[in-house]
Design an enzyme around this catalytic site. Sequence first.
Site, mmCIF file in Angstrom:
data_model
loop_
_atom_site.group_PDB
_atom_site.id
_atom_site.type_symbol
_atom_site.label_atom_id
_atom_site.label_comp_id
_atom_site.label_asym_id
_atom_site.label_seq_id
_atom_site.Cartn_x
_atom_site.Cartn_y
_atom_site.Cartn_z
ATOM 1 N N ARG A 80 0.860 -1.190 0.000
ATOM 2 C CA ARG A 80 0.000 0.000 0.000
ATOM 3 C C ARG A 80 0.893 1.235 0.000
ATOM 4 O O ARG A 80 2.119 1.125 0.151
ATOM 5 C CB ARG A 80 -1.025 0.003 1.148
ATOM 6 C CG ARG A 80 -0.599 -0.538 2.458
ATOM 7 C CD ARG A 80 0.467 0.223 3.167
ATOM 8 N NE ARG A 80 0.157 1.638 3.287
ATOM 9 C CZ ARG A 80 1.039 2.588 3.536
ATOM 10 N NH1 ARG A 80 2.317 2.280 3.678
ATOM 11 N NH2 ARG A 80 0.689 3.848 3.635
ATOM 12 N N GLY A 81 0.254 2.413 -0.194
ATOM 13 C CA GLY A 81 1.030 3.633 -0.382
ATOM 14 C C GLY A 81 1.156 3.872 -1.879
ATOM 15 O O GLY A 81 1.522 2.946 -2.626
ATOM 16 N N ALA A 82 0.850 5.104 -2.304
ATOM 17 C CA ALA A 82 0.688 5.357 -3.737
ATOM 18 C C ALA A 82 1.895 4.939 -4.598
ATOM 19 O O ALA A 82 1.733 4.159 -5.551
ATOM 20 C CB ALA A 82 0.335 6.831 -3.943
ATOM 21 N N ARG A 102 -7.201 -0.666 -6.972
ATOM 22 C CA ARG A 102 -7.560 0.437 -6.062
ATOM 23 C C ARG A 102 -7.715 1.706 -6.911
ATOM 24 O O ARG A 102 -6.889 1.958 -7.791
ATOM 25 C CB ARG A 102 -6.497 0.656 -4.967
ATOM 26 C CG ARG A 102 -6.438 -0.497 -3.963
ATOM 27 C CD ARG A 102 -5.563 -0.166 -2.763
ATOM 28 N NE ARG A 102 -6.231 0.740 -1.829
ATOM 29 C CZ ARG A 102 -5.599 1.313 -0.802
ATOM 30 N NH1 ARG A 102 -4.304 1.094 -0.604
ATOM 31 N NH2 ARG A 102 -6.240 2.109 0.023
ATOM 32 N N GLN A 120 -2.079 2.800 9.877
ATOM 33 C CA GLN A 120 -0.776 2.836 9.183
ATOM 34 C C GLN A 120 0.256 3.635 9.982
ATOM 35 O O GLN A 120 1.448 3.374 9.889
ATOM 36 C CB GLN A 120 -0.929 3.469 7.787
ATOM 37 C CG GLN A 120 -1.663 2.620 6.773
ATOM 38 C CD GLN A 120 -3.128 2.934 6.737
ATOM 39 O OE1 GLN A 120 -3.730 3.323 7.741
ATOM 40 N NE2 GLN A 120 -3.752 2.754 5.580
ATOM 41 N N ASP A 125 -1.895 10.827 -2.543
ATOM 42 C CA ASP A 125 -2.292 9.748 -3.455
ATOM 43 C C ASP A 125 -2.654 10.263 -4.846
ATOM 44 O O ASP A 125 -2.555 9.539 -5.831
ATOM 45 C CB ASP A 125 -3.463 8.955 -2.875
ATOM 46 C CG ASP A 125 -2.979 8.111 -1.721
ATOM 47 O OD1 ASP A 125 -2.898 8.643 -0.592
ATOM 48 O OD2 ASP A 125 -2.628 6.943 -1.956
ATOM 49 N N ASN A 158 -5.343 12.372 0.046
ATOM 50 C CA ASN A 158 -4.438 11.559 0.880
ATOM 51 C C ASN A 158 -5.319 10.829 1.899
ATOM 52 O O ASN A 158 -6.548 11.008 1.931
ATOM 53 C CB ASN A 158 -3.373 12.435 1.560
ATOM 54 C CG ASN A 158 -2.255 11.603 2.173
ATOM 55 O OD1 ASN A 158 -1.669 10.745 1.496
ATOM 56 N ND2 ASN A 158 -1.951 11.813 3.435
ATOM 57 N N LYS A 159 -4.697 10.037 2.724
ATOM 58 C CA LYS A 159 -5.419 9.215 3.701
ATOM 59 C C LYS A 159 -6.462 10.013 4.463
ATOM 60 O O LYS A 159 -6.210 11.151 4.874
ATOM 61 C CB LYS A 159 -4.377 8.607 4.648
ATOM 62 C CG LYS A 159 -4.904 7.751 5.783
ATOM 63 C CD LYS A 159 -5.798 6.628 5.312
ATOM 64 C CE LYS A 159 -5.203 5.796 4.200
ATOM 65 N NZ LYS A 159 -6.188 4.915 3.531
#
Length: 333
Positions: free
Chosen positions: A51-53, A85, A184, A225, A235-236
């Site tokens: 995970r993570g762009a 995603r 996270q 992201d 973003n998150k």
Amino acid sequence: METIEPVEWRGDAAGGSVWLIDQAALPQEERWVECRSGFEVAARIRDMTVRGAPAIGVAAAYGVVLASRSRATTKEELDALAASRPTAVNLFWALEAMRPLVPDGPERCLTQARSIHRADVENNRRMGALGAKRLVDGMNVLTHCNAGALATGGFGTALGVIFSAVEQGKQLHVWVDETRPRLQGAKLTAWELTRAGIPCTLICDNMAASLMRARRIDACITGADRITAGGDTANKIGTYSVAVNARHHGLPFYVAAPRSTFDLSIASGADIPIEERAQGEVTDDRKGRVAAKGITAFNPSFDVTPADLITAIFTERGEIAPVTSARIAEVLG
Ligand code: MRU
């Protein structure tokens, strides 16, 4: 500073495979998961093993190498990767960079995937050095989610800025938002910072505003992201509240992201597709149900911070400040 690389290609183009550090198992367990097809990489992106762009983009690039080996299902494998995603644009950027090379076969695809991976790490080091200039010795810096080595090809974006500042000899203390619902921050950012020996303290997401009021936070920095042509930044979930609170308390709010996180085809943040994940991520923990029976939950995975709340965006091509479409076009070319 030594960095972790969460995605690896092991072996040659014809018989090798993609290996991912299992981010759902960290920090309790450091184990690696093998993927032998584009379908498997897509499944591991979906379930957030990776995970993570930027890390998603690198994993997808290697996934295309696997897909290019199985002519009968190549198209379906590429489709599965694209459907894994929706929010991080790095995924689609990587697929577009890889797609034209598929007819040339796995050897050529592997060369390209490796170069996407190497470039991501180099870009992170470049934007880290640039952003670190904004961090002053003795600062208390808040970060949200994980934008470290784990979220990228290696080194990290927001944490890359912090790592670079520490490499420059600055003493920093990092406030780590735990980042509900998947934690996270508590699991991954805390793991990376403590491994690096950087002083840090974990807080629940809802504690940041009161720490800002008490002047215990000097600056905020996150990854991204997807960033639009005007600078609106997905973003998150929870990043927007950090930015609103930072503005209210007169604190700088920085974003660190590579060119591959920009989507210049979108003008407004309202047009960024926001992933909605399973309700169970909100209602349950590892042991089972926590929320009252019968309640439904809403679980958008990202939010959008409008450009005017962002003090500066650090990219490998330079600093974007003020965050306007004109300055974005000037820096990104
Ligand atoms: O749902 P996740 O964990 O993939 O979300 C990750 C984030 O929002 C990160 O902050 C973002 O991808 C930047 S990573 C350098």
